[in-house]
Every structure is written in structure tokens, then in C-alpha cells.
Design an enzyme around this catalytic site. Sequence first.
Site: not given
Length: 141
Positions: A32, A56, A117
Site C-alpha cells: 500500500y 479517509d 490506517d
Amino acid sequence: KLQSDIVIVMEKYQKILILVDFDAAKEACEAYVRCLTESDLEGLLDLFADDAAIEDPVGTDWRQGKEVLREFYAEACQGVAKAELTGNPRVAGSEVAFPFNVTAGAPGQQVVINIIDIFKFNEDGKIATMRAFWGPNNMTS
């Protein structure tokens, strides 16, 4: 005893327990971050399930589906100069939390965003949901 209790609870509620392997989760986090740095939109989207949803940053509207994610990440990748992990992932059940920094903006006007995250994986090992924890207090110039 505890293991048999878990099985009984799972059977009672007919839930599927997904356990993510640490190395696989770490690899997804690394991929990612690498895809963000390299603006590899297709590589990034390949990490996600077709019906994946992202929040997000947390508190904004959820974005769902590959085409919506394509639009979001196409724009996001344009602004990323660098992304790098800043600590080890933490894996529990079907989820992984990981800290990383994104350096974004034009040269001379760049900001560093410190982000955590959380990915939740589906049965196929794809990201089903992603939540990004960051805000103005996590940005430095």
C-alpha cells in the site's frame, strides 16, 4: 475450554472467523505504502475487494466500490511525494493497524502527514474496509 467456547459461540451466531497472517498483513501494508509512493494506481486498487469501502480521514463520508476508489486514489497519488511505514503493523483477527507518514505537496510547500490506517480483510485476503486516522494535528510542514 476457551477454544471450545469460541467454536460454540461461532456456531450459534454462524459467524466466520477470519484470521490474517502477520506476514501477509505486513506485506499488504508495505505494498500500500509503496504503491502510494510510486503512484501505482492499479497496484493499489488490486489490494482492495471490488466492493471495498474507505473512510479517509475517519469522520468523512465512506467511499465504496472500485470505481469510486479509483477516483479517490488517482487524485491522492498525484499529491504524494513519498510514503513510508513508521512502525510495525499490529494484527488482530481480520484487521491490521499500521502507522505511516505521507509527504505531500509541491516542493518547498510539502507537508508530512502522520497517519494510522486500519485495514479489514475479507475471506480472499483483499482489503474490505480501510479507515485512515489523521487530522490537522498530525500534519507538519
